[in-house]
Design a protein around this motif. Structure first.
Motif, PDB file in Angstrom:
ATOM      1  N   ALA A   5       0.834  -1.204   0.000  1.00  0.00           N
ATOM      2  CA  ALA A   5       0.000   0.000   0.000  1.00  0.00           C
ATOM      3  C   ALA A   5       0.869   1.254   0.000  1.00  0.00           C
ATOM      4  O   ALA A   5       0.575   2.216  -0.719  1.00  0.00           O
ATOM      5  N   PHE A   6       1.939   1.231   0.777  1.00  0.00           N
ATOM      6  CA  PHE A   6       2.832   2.375   0.837  1.00  0.00           C
ATOM      7  C   PHE A   6       3.465   2.628  -0.530  1.00  0.00           C
ATOM      8  O   PHE A   6       3.558   3.763  -0.985  1.00  0.00           O
ATOM      9  N   ARG A   7       3.877   1.562  -1.205  1.00  0.00           N
ATOM     10  CA  ARG A   7       4.510   1.705  -2.522  1.00  0.00           C
ATOM     11  C   ARG A   7       3.527   2.230  -3.565  1.00  0.00           C
ATOM     12  O   ARG A   7       3.889   3.053  -4.408  1.00  0.00           O
ATOM     13  N   VAL A   8       2.300   1.772  -3.507  1.00  0.00           N
ATOM     14  CA  VAL A   8       1.284   2.252  -4.458  1.00  0.00           C
ATOM     15  C   VAL A   8       0.992   3.730  -4.213  1.00  0.00           C
ATOM     16  O   VAL A   8       0.939   4.532  -5.158  1.00  0.00           O
ATOM     17  N   VAL A   9       0.830   4.100  -2.967  1.00  0.00           N
ATOM     18  CA  VAL A   9       0.562   5.504  -2.640  1.00  0.00           C
ATOM     19  C   VAL A   9       1.778   6.362  -2.993  1.00  0.00           C
ATOM     20  O   VAL A   9       1.633   7.486  -3.469  1.00  0.00           O
ATOM     21  N   TYR A  10       2.974   5.832  -2.799  1.00  0.00           N
ATOM     22  CA  TYR A  10       4.187   6.562  -3.172  1.00  0.00           C
ATOM     23  C   TYR A  10       4.230   6.809  -4.680  1.00  0.00           C
ATOM     24  O   TYR A  10       4.586   7.894  -5.124  1.00  0.00           O
ATOM     25  N   LEU A  11       3.831   5.820  -5.459  1.00  0.00           N
ATOM     26  CA  LEU A  11       3.790   5.971  -6.910  1.00  0.00           C
ATOM     27  C   LEU A  11       2.765   7.036  -7.311  1.00  0.00           C
ATOM     28  O   LEU A  11       3.048   7.882  -8.167  1.00  0.00           O
ATOM     29  N   VAL A  12       1.597   7.012  -6.689  1.00  0.00           N
ATOM     30  CA  VAL A  12       0.572   8.032  -6.961  1.00  0.00           C
ATOM     31  C   VAL A  12       1.103   9.411  -6.585  1.00  0.00           C
ATOM     32  O   VAL A  12       0.927  10.382  -7.326  1.00  0.00           O
ATOM     33  N   TRP A  13       1.771   9.517  -5.439  1.00  0.00           N
ATOM     34  CA  TRP A  13       2.335  10.785  -5.001  1.00  0.00           C
ATOM     35  C   TRP A  13       3.364  11.306  -6.019  1.00  0.00           C
ATOM     36  O   TRP A  13       3.331  12.475  -6.389  1.00  0.00           O
ATOM     37  N   PHE A  14       4.251  10.429  -6.469  1.00  0.00           N
ATOM     38  CA  PHE A  14       5.285  10.837  -7.416  1.00  0.00           C
ATOM     39  C   PHE A  14       4.678  11.277  -8.752  1.00  0.00           C
ATOM     40  O   PHE A  14       5.074  12.304  -9.311  1.00  0.00           O
ATOM     41  N   LEU A  15       3.704  10.526  -9.263  1.00  0.00           N
ATOM     42  CA  LEU A  15       3.067  10.885 -10.523  1.00  0.00           C
ATOM     43  C   LEU A  15       2.300  12.204 -10.408  1.00  0.00           C
ATOM     44  O   LEU A  15       2.339  13.029 -11.325  1.00  0.00           O
ATOM     45  N   ALA A  16       1.622  12.404  -9.288  1.00  0.00           N
ATOM     46  CA  ALA A  16       0.912  13.671  -9.081  1.00  0.00           C
ATOM     47  C   ALA A  16       1.891  14.834  -8.982  1.00  0.00           C
ATOM     48  O   ALA A  16       1.634  15.925  -9.506  1.00  0.00           O
ATOM     49  N   PHE A  17       3.024  14.612  -8.342  1.00  0.00           N
ATOM     50  CA  PHE A  17       4.052  15.647  -8.235  1.00  0.00           C
ATOM     51  C   PHE A  17       4.587  16.023  -9.621  1.00  0.00           C
ATOM     52  O   PHE A  17       4.669  17.200  -9.966  1.00  0.00           O
ATOM     53  N   MET A  18       4.924  15.019 -10.419  1.00  0.00           N
ATOM     54  CA  MET A  18       5.454  15.287 -11.755  1.00  0.00           C
ATOM     55  C   MET A  18       4.412  15.969 -12.638  1.00  0.00           C
ATOM     56  O   MET A  18       4.726  16.898 -13.389  1.00  0.00           O
ATOM     57  N   ALA A  19       3.172  15.518 -12.561  1.00  0.00           N
ATOM     58  CA  ALA A  19       2.108  16.128 -13.354  1.00  0.00           C
ATOM     59  C   ALA A  19       1.882  17.577 -12.949  1.00  0.00           C
ATOM     60  O   ALA A  19       1.662  18.453 -13.802  1.00  0.00           O
ATOM     61  N   THR A  20       1.971  17.864 -11.651  1.00  0.00           N
ATOM     62  CA  THR A  20       1.824  19.233 -11.170  1.00  0.00           C
ATOM     63  C   THR A  20       2.928  20.121 -11.715  1.00  0.00           C
ATOM     64  O   THR A  20       2.674  21.243 -12.170  1.00  0.00           O
ATOM     65  N   ILE A  21       4.152  19.619 -11.697  1.00  0.00           N
ATOM     66  CA  ILE A  21       5.283  20.400 -12.216  1.00  0.00           C
ATOM     67  C   ILE A  21       5.104  20.672 -13.707  1.00  0.00           C
ATOM     68  O   ILE A  21       5.279  21.812 -14.168  1.00  0.00           O
ATOM     69  N   TYR A  22       4.763  19.645 -14.489  1.00  0.00           N
ATOM     70  CA  TYR A  22       4.581  19.832 -15.930  1.00  0.00           C
ATOM     71  C   TYR A  22       3.452  20.807 -16.233  1.00  0.00           C
ATOM     72  O   TYR A  22       3.575  21.661 -17.110  1.00  0.00           O
ATOM     73  N   LEU A  23       2.343  20.692 -15.522  1.00  0.00           N
ATOM     74  CA  LEU A  23       1.211  21.577 -15.785  1.00  0.00           C
ATOM     75  C   LEU A  23       1.536  23.010 -15.362  1.00  0.00           C
ATOM     76  O   LEU A  23       1.185  23.958 -16.069  1.00  0.00           O
ATOM     77  N   ALA A  24       2.207  23.184 -14.240  1.00  0.00           N
ATOM     78  CA  ALA A  24       2.606  24.535 -13.818  1.00  0.00           C
ATOM     79  C   ALA A  24       3.583  25.144 -14.825  1.00  0.00           C
ATOM     80  O   ALA A  24       3.481  26.339 -15.151  1.00  0.00           O
ATOM     81  N   LEU A  25       4.509  24.341 -15.324  1.00  0.00           N
ATOM     82  CA  LEU A  25       5.431  24.817 -16.343  1.00  0.00           C
ATOM     83  C   LEU A  25       4.677  25.207 -17.612  1.00  0.00           C
ATOM     84  O   LEU A  25       4.971  26.245 -18.221  1.00  0.00           O
ATOM     85  N   HIS A  26       3.699  24.407 -17.993  1.00  0.00           N
ATOM     86  CA  HIS A  26       2.899  24.739 -19.168  1.00  0.00           C
ATOM     87  C   HIS A  26       2.169  26.060 -18.977  1.00  0.00           C
ATOM     88  O   HIS A  26       2.119  26.899 -19.886  1.00  0.00           O
ATOM     89  N   MET A  27       1.593  26.266 -17.803  1.00  0.00           N
ATOM     90  CA  MET A  27       0.882  27.515 -17.537  1.00  0.00           C
ATOM     91  C   MET A  27       1.829  28.710 -17.580  1.00  0.00           C
ATOM     92  O   MET A  27       1.483  29.765 -18.116  1.00  0.00           O
ATOM     93  N   LEU A  28       3.026  28.548 -17.042  1.00  0.00           N
ATOM     94  CA  LEU A  28       4.015  29.624 -17.061  1.00  0.00           C
ATOM     95  C   LEU A  28       4.466  29.936 -18.490  1.00  0.00           C
ATOM     96  O   LEU A  28       4.505  31.099 -18.894  1.00  0.00           O
ATOM     97  N   VAL A  29       4.773  28.903 -19.252  1.00  0.00           N
ATOM     98  CA  VAL A  29       5.226  29.095 -20.632  1.00  0.00           C
ATOM     99  C   VAL A  29       4.110  29.701 -21.474  1.00  0.00           C
ATOM    100  O   VAL A  29       4.363  30.573 -22.317  1.00  0.00           O
ATOM    101  N   ALA A  30       2.869  29.278 -21.254  1.00  0.00           N
ATOM    102  CA  ALA A  30       1.741  29.831 -22.016  1.00  0.00           C
ATOM    103  C   ALA A  30       1.572  31.317 -21.760  1.00  0.00           C
ATOM    104  O   ALA A  30       1.164  32.065 -22.655  1.00  0.00           O
TER     105      ALA A  30
END
Length: 95
Positions: A5-30
């Protein structure tokens, strides 16, 4: 079971973190790039489009793209923080 369970939640946390960074970068570049045919903007649009699809499903048709990205960023931050909280609870044995 707790380790899985910890590993699955860690994977979700990491993917959400990366997606947040990419989307914030997209908003800044736009905001900063004026050329709509920019290769960087096209790349970020391709990268973040799958992230905005779930938010589009419950927003009204014709919602501006900046609003869709903002709502998506808010949802991603919520997922990121919730998964981080779950990681803390699972790691301390409370969940």
């Amino acid at each position: 079971m707790r380790e899985v369970a910890f590993r699955v939640v860690y994977l979700v946390w990491f993917l959400a973190f990366m997606a947040t960074i990419y989307l914030a970068l997209h908003m800044l570049v736009a905001k900063l790039i004026r050329n709509p045919e920019s290769k960087l903007l096209a790349f970020l649009t391709i990268m973040t489009h799958p992230l905005t699809v779930p938010a589009r499903s419950f927003l009204a048709p014709g919602t501006p793209e900046t609003r869709v990205r903002g709502v998506t960023l808010g949802l991603l931050i919520c997922v990121w923080l919730l998964s981080r909280t779950l990681m803390i609870l699972i790691g301390s044995g409370l969940a």
